[in-house]
Design a protein around this motif. Structure first.
Motif, mmCIF file in Angstrom:
data_model
loop_
_atom_site.group_PDB
_atom_site.id
_atom_site.type_symbol
_atom_site.label_atom_id
_atom_site.label_comp_id
_atom_site.label_asym_id
_atom_site.label_seq_id
_atom_site.Cartn_x
_atom_site.Cartn_y
_atom_site.Cartn_z
ATOM 1 N N UNK A 87 0.818 -1.207 0.000
ATOM 2 C CA UNK A 87 0.000 0.000 0.000
ATOM 3 C C UNK A 87 0.855 1.262 0.000
ATOM 4 N N UNK A 88 0.343 2.287 -0.681
ATOM 5 C CA UNK A 88 0.874 3.647 -0.589
ATOM 6 C C UNK A 88 2.378 3.679 -0.877
ATOM 7 N N UNK A 89 2.740 3.354 -2.113
ATOM 8 C CA UNK A 89 4.140 3.274 -2.511
ATOM 9 C C UNK A 89 4.515 4.418 -3.448
ATOM 10 N N UNK A 90 5.720 4.933 -3.267
ATOM 11 C CA UNK A 90 6.187 6.073 -4.054
ATOM 12 C C UNK A 90 6.846 5.611 -5.343
ATOM 13 N N UNK A 91 6.620 6.369 -6.405
ATOM 14 C CA UNK A 91 7.341 6.145 -7.651
ATOM 15 C C UNK A 91 8.713 6.832 -7.558
ATOM 16 N N UNK A 92 9.666 6.410 -8.400
ATOM 17 C CA UNK A 92 11.033 6.931 -8.265
ATOM 18 C C UNK A 92 11.155 8.438 -8.397
ATOM 19 N N UNK A 93 10.351 9.053 -9.266
ATOM 20 C CA UNK A 93 10.458 10.495 -9.484
ATOM 21 C C UNK A 93 9.095 11.150 -9.342
ATOM 22 N N UNK A 97 2.087 8.496 -6.319
ATOM 23 C CA UNK A 97 2.178 7.294 -5.502
ATOM 24 C C UNK A 97 1.210 6.247 -6.021
ATOM 25 N N UNK A 98 1.527 5.002 -5.728
ATOM 26 C CA UNK A 98 0.670 3.869 -6.062
ATOM 27 C C UNK A 98 -0.192 3.561 -4.842
ATOM 28 N N UNK A 99 -1.505 3.611 -5.002
ATOM 29 C CA UNK A 99 -2.389 3.324 -3.871
ATOM 30 C C UNK A 99 -2.195 1.907 -3.364
ATOM 31 N N UNK A 108 1.141 -12.900 -10.860
ATOM 32 C CA UNK A 108 0.415 -11.884 -11.625
ATOM 33 C C UNK A 108 0.424 -10.573 -10.835
ATOM 34 N N UNK A 109 0.567 -9.455 -11.539
ATOM 35 C CA UNK A 109 0.713 -8.159 -10.878
ATOM 36 C C UNK A 109 -0.451 -7.240 -11.263
ATOM 37 N N UNK A 110 -1.036 -6.611 -10.239
ATOM 38 C CA UNK A 110 -2.180 -5.729 -10.452
ATOM 39 C C UNK A 110 -1.939 -4.398 -9.741
ATOM 40 N N UNK A 111 -2.125 -3.318 -10.463
ATOM 41 C CA UNK A 111 -2.098 -1.996 -9.855
ATOM 42 C C UNK A 111 -3.543 -1.622 -9.542
ATOM 43 N N UNK A 112 -3.823 -1.350 -8.272
ATOM 44 C CA UNK A 112 -5.189 -1.086 -7.822
ATOM 45 C C UNK A 112 -5.358 0.390 -7.492
ATOM 46 N N UNK A 113 -6.460 0.942 -7.947
ATOM 47 C CA UNK A 113 -6.761 2.351 -7.686
ATOM 48 C C UNK A 113 -8.183 2.444 -7.124
ATOM 49 N N UNK A 114 -8.348 2.313 -5.811
ATOM 50 C CA UNK A 114 -9.688 2.416 -5.222
ATOM 51 C C UNK A 114 -10.201 3.850 -5.271
ATOM 52 N N UNK A 221 9.914 0.482 -4.921
ATOM 53 C CA UNK A 221 8.729 1.273 -4.583
ATOM 54 C C UNK A 221 8.666 1.440 -3.069
ATOM 55 N N UNK A 222 9.416 2.364 -2.530
ATOM 56 C CA UNK A 222 9.431 2.566 -1.070
ATOM 57 C C UNK A 222 8.123 3.158 -0.583
ATOM 58 N N UNK A 223 7.940 3.138 0.733
ATOM 59 C CA UNK A 223 6.748 3.766 1.320
ATOM 60 C C UNK A 223 6.717 5.236 0.947
ATOM 61 N N UNK A 224 5.521 5.705 0.623
ATOM 62 C CA UNK A 224 5.352 7.094 0.214
ATOM 63 C C UNK A 224 5.618 8.027 1.388
#
Length: 228
Positions: A87-93, A97-99, A108-114, A221-224
């Motif tokens: 949850x709540x991961x920062x992008x490099x630049x 952030x990724x929710x 399998x990898x899923x990007x979730x946007x609630x 993808x570190x914590x935001x």
């Protein structure tokens, strides 16, 4: 009650609320942004029933944070079944952030946007645009498309993007209720169906082992960094 005393009380309440809610997890950065927008003057305006742009934006971030927390609660069973949810991961630049990023036991990898929007208006795809009632909300997916492409590049795998929508009814091309919309490669599903959709889609083997994907995602993808 004097204005200075009222401002002091509002500030004290804001500080107590921030300390109570300032914890990591789903919706943390959205909630932090809402608190940042609610300066003492904005809180005073809210108390007096005065509408402000900052107040409206803060309410939007609050709704987003609530949507993320509810989605996380729905995904608890998947975690017990071996899924990894970050949850709540920062992008490099930048400040994006990724929710939530979900990785199935098969890799399998899923990007979730609630999302949590008002249910007064339906959600539909018409003429190549996404509509919430009569409002064109196509640009609200720009961020998640950027996040998907970035995560796919960082992990070197295909990433499926799913928006879990709480509130609006989904309407298909013929005006009938729909269980899913697809728009620009993004799957939009009712929030309550998110676990089912992930289970069904996560059975397909991914391109890399789940453990390796999780280790890479944790690293890149570190914590935001939440801003108060």
């Amino acid at each position: 009650m004097s204005l200075l005393l009222l401002l002091a009380l509002v500030g004290a309440a804001a500080y107590a609320w921030r300390r109570y809610n300032d914890r990591p997890g789903p919706g943390a950065s959205a909630a932090a942004r809402a608190r940042q927008l609610r300066t003492p003057l904005v809180r005073l305006a809210d108390l007096l029933g005065i509408d402000t742009q900052a107040g409206r934006l803060a309410r939007r971030y609050d709704a987003g944070a609530e949507g993320e927390r509810r989605a996380a609660a729905r995904l608890e069973d998947l975690i017990r079944d071996g899924w990894t949810i970050l949850y709540d991961r920062a992008l490099p630049r930048g400040r994006a952030n990724v929710d939530a990023l979900a990785i199935s036991p098969t890799g399998a990898v899923f990007l979730l946007d609630p999302k949590k929007w008002t249910g007064r208006f339906p959600l539909s795809v018409r003429a190549g645009r996404l509509w919430h009632g009569k409002v064109d909300v196509t640009d609200r997916l720009d961020g998640v498309l950027h996040e998907r492409d970035t995560v796919a590049r960082l992990l070197d795998v295909k990433v499926t993007t799913i928006v879990s929508m709480e509130g609006p009814q989904l309407v298909g091309p013929h005006g009938r209720p729909a269980t899913q919309l697809e728009f620009r490669g993004v799957r939009i599903v009712p929030a309550e169906r998110l676990p089912h959709v992930l289970r069904a889609s996560g059975r397909i083997p991914g391109q890399r082992r789940a453990a390796a994907l999780v280790a890479t995602a944790e690293r890149v993808l570190p914590h935001y960094p939440r801003r108060r």
